[in-house]
Design a protein around this motif. Structure first.
Motif, short mmCIF file in Angstrom:
data_model
loop_
_atom_site.label_atom_id
_atom_site.label_comp_id
_atom_site.label_asym_id
_atom_site.label_seq_id
_atom_site.Cartn_x
_atom_site.Cartn_y
_atom_site.Cartn_z
N ASP A 1 -20.33 20.57 21.33
CA ASP A 1 -18.94 20.53 21.74
C ASP A 1 -18.84 19.99 23.17
O ASP A 1 -18.00 19.14 23.47
N PHE A 2 -19.72 20.47 24.05
CA PHE A 2 -19.74 19.99 25.43
C PHE A 2 -20.07 18.50 25.50
O PHE A 2 -19.40 17.73 26.19
N LEU A 3 -21.12 18.09 24.79
CA LEU A 3 -21.53 16.69 24.83
C LEU A 3 -20.44 15.75 24.32
O LEU A 3 -20.22 14.67 24.87
N ILE A 4 -19.74 16.16 23.27
CA ILE A 4 -18.69 15.33 22.68
C ILE A 4 -17.45 15.31 23.57
O ILE A 4 -16.95 14.24 23.92
N ARG A 5 -16.97 16.50 23.94
CA ARG A 5 -15.70 16.59 24.67
C ARG A 5 -15.83 16.17 26.13
O ARG A 5 -14.94 15.51 26.67
N PHE B 1 -25.65 28.09 19.41
CA PHE B 1 -26.28 27.22 20.41
C PHE B 1 -25.87 25.77 20.15
O PHE B 1 -25.43 25.06 21.06
N ASP B 2 -26.06 25.31 18.92
CA ASP B 2 -25.70 23.94 18.54
C ASP B 2 -24.22 23.66 18.83
O ASP B 2 -23.87 22.58 19.31
N THR B 3 -23.38 24.62 18.54
CA THR B 3 -21.94 24.43 18.70
C THR B 3 -21.55 24.27 20.15
O THR B 3 -20.82 23.34 20.50
#
Length: 138
Positions: free
Chosen positions: A40-44, A34-36
């Motif tokens: 990943d979405f928020l960063i990328r 879930f965290d990943t």
């Protein structure tokens, strides 16, 4: 909800260490998935600066429903959508799918509150992140 309910996916390769002595992925790893997919979405896509940005997201609520086991070796397709978008908070729905499966092995929810990095007080979701989140709202 099946695979079609999630507008964003991230394939996550399972690791040997993810399995437990019972031969399936241990329950704590699901929360890591879930965290990943979320971060990943928020960063990328959203441009979240996890190292130096003024705003960070804190998890205030999470839940997982297990439907079928996952096991190494394999790939988990982590599906993500936003089900509720507020001023400073967002609720995500997550689906964890075996590679190619239509029905999830697990579903979950995860709530972030965006806060000032230093003060740890809620702040409005930054515009670029909000736009990214709006793009996966279902």
């Amino acid at each position: 909800m099946d695979r079609s309910g999630f507008p964003h996916f991230l394939p996550i390769t399972l690791r040997w260490k993810d399995n437990d002595v019972y031969g399936h992925v241990n329950n704590v790893e699901y929360y890591s998935f879930f965290d990943t997919v979320i971060n990943d979405f928020l960063i990328r896509v959203g441009g979240l600066d996890i190292h130096g940005g003024a705003v960070i997201g804190l998890c205030v609520d999470s839940q997982c429903t297990f439907k079928a086991s996952l096991e190494f070796p394999g790939v988990v397709d982590a599906g993500l959508r936003v089900s509720q978008l507020g001023n400073s908070s967002v609720r995500y729905d997550i689906g964890l799918f075996r590679e190619g499966a239509e029905e999830p092995a697990a579903t979950g929810r995860f709530v972030h509150v965006f806060v000032d990095r230093e003060e740890r007080r809620p702040v409005p979701i930054p515009e670029r992140i909000r736009e990214a989140l709006e793009g996966i709202t279902g």
